[in-house]
Design a protein around this motif. Structure first.
Motif, PDB file in Angstrom:
ATOM      1  N   VAL A  29      34.961  31.370  43.453  1.00 42.91           N
ATOM      2  CA  VAL A  29      33.650  30.981  43.959  1.00 42.91           C
ATOM      3  C   VAL A  29      32.606  31.458  42.957  1.00 42.91           C
ATOM      4  O   VAL A  29      32.553  32.647  42.651  1.00 42.91           O
ATOM      5  N   LYS A  61      31.294  36.558  50.996  1.00 44.19           N
ATOM      6  CA  LYS A  61      31.462  36.365  49.547  1.00 44.19           C
ATOM      7  C   LYS A  61      30.293  37.001  48.793  1.00 44.19           C
ATOM      8  O   LYS A  61      30.484  37.678  47.789  1.00 44.19           O
ATOM      9  N   SER A  71      38.318  32.540  45.709  1.00 43.88           N
ATOM     10  CA  SER A  71      38.011  31.842  46.956  1.00 43.88           C
ATOM     11  C   SER A  71      39.041  32.219  48.014  1.00 43.88           C
ATOM     12  O   SER A  71      40.118  32.721  47.700  1.00 43.88           O
TER      13      SER A  71
END
Lengths: 469, 206
Positions: free
Chosen positions: A47, A74, A386
């Motif tokens: 990500v 995240k 991710s």
């Protein structure tokens, strides 16, 4: 809340064709942004955090709870997959027991059921605040929602005490319960909430959670009036004339505006921005809010009471769509006058406005400047793996473990569910925890089967509706 | 005559509820914690004097107290609130009296309110102790209940009477050149007197 927003949308569509067109355009933009956020979170092996931060800061932020649930961890460098709420049931049932008993009995019960080391006084304070939290976000109060709120409150209390227990150096302040409520409402999971809080409390809320507010007030002193002296000298003179001190914005900063605003989507949108940027952004945003109301403030008589209440009322005056512009402007100001330049700016301010000493002057020599610390690595990381990659890794590790594999399948299903719902851009009515969702799906399927077996007409059988509600 | 009153006391003793009940006659069971000081105005009549009470509400938690002086530094009176079902909240009242005397001086009028009297059965603070303490510091004591609207009028009236009497005495002193009131406050009084049309304050200031 979502329902009323939809109603509003429909109402404007009917009455103003231009507004309807603007609405449609906004919806399209949102839908495109949703896809973009999902792409960022899921499609690649890693990500890209800078992209995610950009998306969180720009118009509308992360748009909805489902995306936030994936994105906030995240941004904070927390692994969502490692969170398991079953460990937390004991914690908040213990908290619930403590909440129901008044005084020492409740606290002792809490101690005996958890290994919590939090100071007794702090537990009392948390109990007091939590028992009256969350209500301001709910305009109407039915019996059922009251029971739900109580349940959420005990989860909020449990999360706060868990954080205080894990980080003994942190000190609880009134207002922290508002922050925890927003995290819990958004992330749904108490374990995930606690993990995210442990990141933000040691960094973003660090100055507020020290033994006193001194690091926070020092930072406010160094930032607010010195920046105002540069950006709007007439307004500064007006404020100085009223003898108001810049501490009126404390509740904005220690709760990230969640104490002063009543609109949950707006609060969450602000949290998106604050989680993705430097910890001083709330101060810059406060400054921008004040600047954007310069005319109103200049018209207010310069006495302490009037100016103080005028300033305190500013956040509630701002319409939800205006926040994007304000955030943008505060980021521009931050770029032009970054946090590291503030002490220099403050010393220039002191020469001009405080020749005989004052609050800003003493703040300059204070050792407890809270907001100008270097950011931790997780806040400036370029990328993180991710969830997809993490699942695959787990799969590889857990060969043979049937239980683990089942967990992964469940997770993928849930993940797929979230993504499918989000991509279609519809509103989602989510169950509480994962078990709740599985239960709801089960009940939906069972109801569907019953309908089929009883030979009802297919047109009465709205699969979608039956499935999700 | 404009009078500033500040509500002080530990968290959750009912300061905000007292304010809302007294000024707007509203009561909320689930009153949010106060993080930001705020004030409300109420016009009352004390004898022949029209007075405007500005009642300031403050946050209860100890760490907010460092910010307190900006709210109570020029107050005419303080209502110190404790919860009769919580003995610690009364200990806090003692601390507040000391702090007010130290920072504002002996001039500030103090009234102590034992709130939540509707929960008499859970009382933890003994009446004798409270009355003795109130007497020792020269403060009046009232029992109140914001929930049932008990004792609030009496409480504020007593405070207002004391403040009005003190202000009158001060201005009389001002005319005689003995004791001039603080600059900030005299300005406020002038503004209000033009509306109220009362004699003593206007004469001394202009």
């Amino acid at each position: 809340m979502v329902g009323s927003m939809l109603k509003e949308m429909v109402a404007t569509t009917v009455s103003h064709p231009a507004a309807a067109a603007a609405n449609l355009l906004q919806q399209r933009k949102d839908s495109a942004k949703r896809t973009e956020i999902l792409k960022c979170l899921r499609c690649s092996s890693t990500v890209s955090l800078w992209r995610l931060r950009e998306l969180a800061l720009t118009s509308g932020g992360l748009l909805d709870d489902n995306l936030r649930m994936l994105a906030w961890p995240k941004l904070l460098g927390v692994r969502r997959l490692d969170c398991n709420d079953s460990d937390y049931f004991n914690l908040y049932s213990a908290y619930n027991a403590a909440l129901n008993e008044s005084g020492d009995v409740g606290v002792l019960k809490f101690y005996s059921r958890t290994k919590c080391n939090v100071d007794r006084k702090m537990i009392e304070q948390v109990k007091r605040d939590v028992s009256r939290s969350l209500w301001h976000l709910k305009p109407s109060e039915s019996k059922r929602s009251a029971a739900k709120t109580k349940k959420k409150q005990s989860a909020v209390g449990g999360c706060i005490l868990k954080v205080l227990d894990e980080e003994p150096d942190l000190n609880y302040y009134q207002g922290f319960h508002d922050v925890v409520s927003i995290f819990l409402i958004t992330l749904q999971s108490p374990h995930l909430t606690t993990s995210c809080l442990l990141r933000t409390t040691t960094h973003h809320f660090g100055p507020s959670m020290s033994p006193s507010f001194a690091p926070l007030t020092t930072s406010i002193n160094l930032a607010l009036f010195p920046l105002l002296s540069l950006l709007s000298p007439p307004l500064l003179s007006h404020l100085l004339l009223s003898t108001v001190e810049p501490y009126f914005l404390i509740s904005w900063l220690i709760t990230w505006f969640s104490h002063d605003l009543k609109n949950l989507p707006t609060i969450q949108r602000l949290y998106d921005a604050f989680l993705s940027s430097h910890q001083t952004l709330p101060i810059y945003l406060s400054l921008t809010i004040i600047l954007s109301h310069t005319d109103f403030l200049l018209k207010t008589p310069p006495d302490f009471s009037s100016i103080h209440s005028a300033l305190c009322s500013l956040p509630s005056k701002i319409n939800p769509p205006e926040w994007d512009g304000l955030l943008l402007r505060s980021i521009q100001i931050m770029k032009k006058h970054p946090p590291l330049t503030l002490p220099n700016l403050a010393s220039t301010y002191c020469k001009r406005y405080e020749p005989h000493g004052g609050k800003v002057t003493s703040s300059l020599t204070s050792s407890s400047v809270g907001l100008i610390t270097s950011p931790p690595s997780w806040l400036i990381n370029d990328s993180v793996p991710s969830d997809w990659v993490l699942i695959k890794r787990r799969k590889g590790r857990s060969k043979g473990s049937r239980k683990r594999r089942k967990e992964i399948v469940e997770f993928e299903e849930e993940e797929g569910w979230i993504i499918a719902r989000t991509a279609s851009g519809r509103e989602v009515k989510r169950g509480g925890w994962r078990i709740g969702r599985v239960g709801a799906v089960g009940v939906g399927v069972a109801a569907g089967l019953c309908v089929m077996f009883w030979g009802w007409e297919w047109e009465y059988f709205n699969l979608e509706y039956g499935f999700f509600f | 005559m404009r009078l500033k009153v500040v509500l002080l006391g530990e968290g959750r003793v009912g300061k905000t509820s007292i304010l809302f009940r007294y000024i707007r006659n509203e009561f909320q069971e689930k009153q949010q914690s106060t993080l930001q000081a705020s004030y409300m105005d109420k016009r009352i009549k004390v004898g022949s004097v029209d007075a405007q009470l500005s009642v300031w509400d403050t946050a209860g938690q100890e760490r907010f107290h460092a910010l307190g002086p900006i709210y109570y530094r020029d107050a005419d009176g303080a209502l110190l609130v404790y919860d009769i079902t919580d003995s610690e909240s009364f200990t806090k009242v003692r601390k507040w009296v000391k702090e007010l005397r130290k920072i504002v001086g002996n001039d500030i009028n103090i009234v102590i309110a034992g709130n939540k009297i509707d929960l008499e059965r859970n009382r933890q603070v003994s009446e004798a102790e409270v009355l003795e303490y109130a007497k020792s510091v020269g403060a009046s004591h009232f029992y109140t209940s914001a929930k049932q609207n008990l004792g609030l009028e009496e409480c504020f009236n007593e405070l207002a009477t004391k403040m009005v009497a003190q202000n009158k005495a001060k201005f009389a002193g001002g005319v005689a050149g003995l004791g001039v009131p603080k600059g900030g406050k005299s300005k406020l009084v002038v503004v209000d007197d033009t509306g109220g049309g009362k004699k003593s304050g206007g004469g001394s200031c202009c």
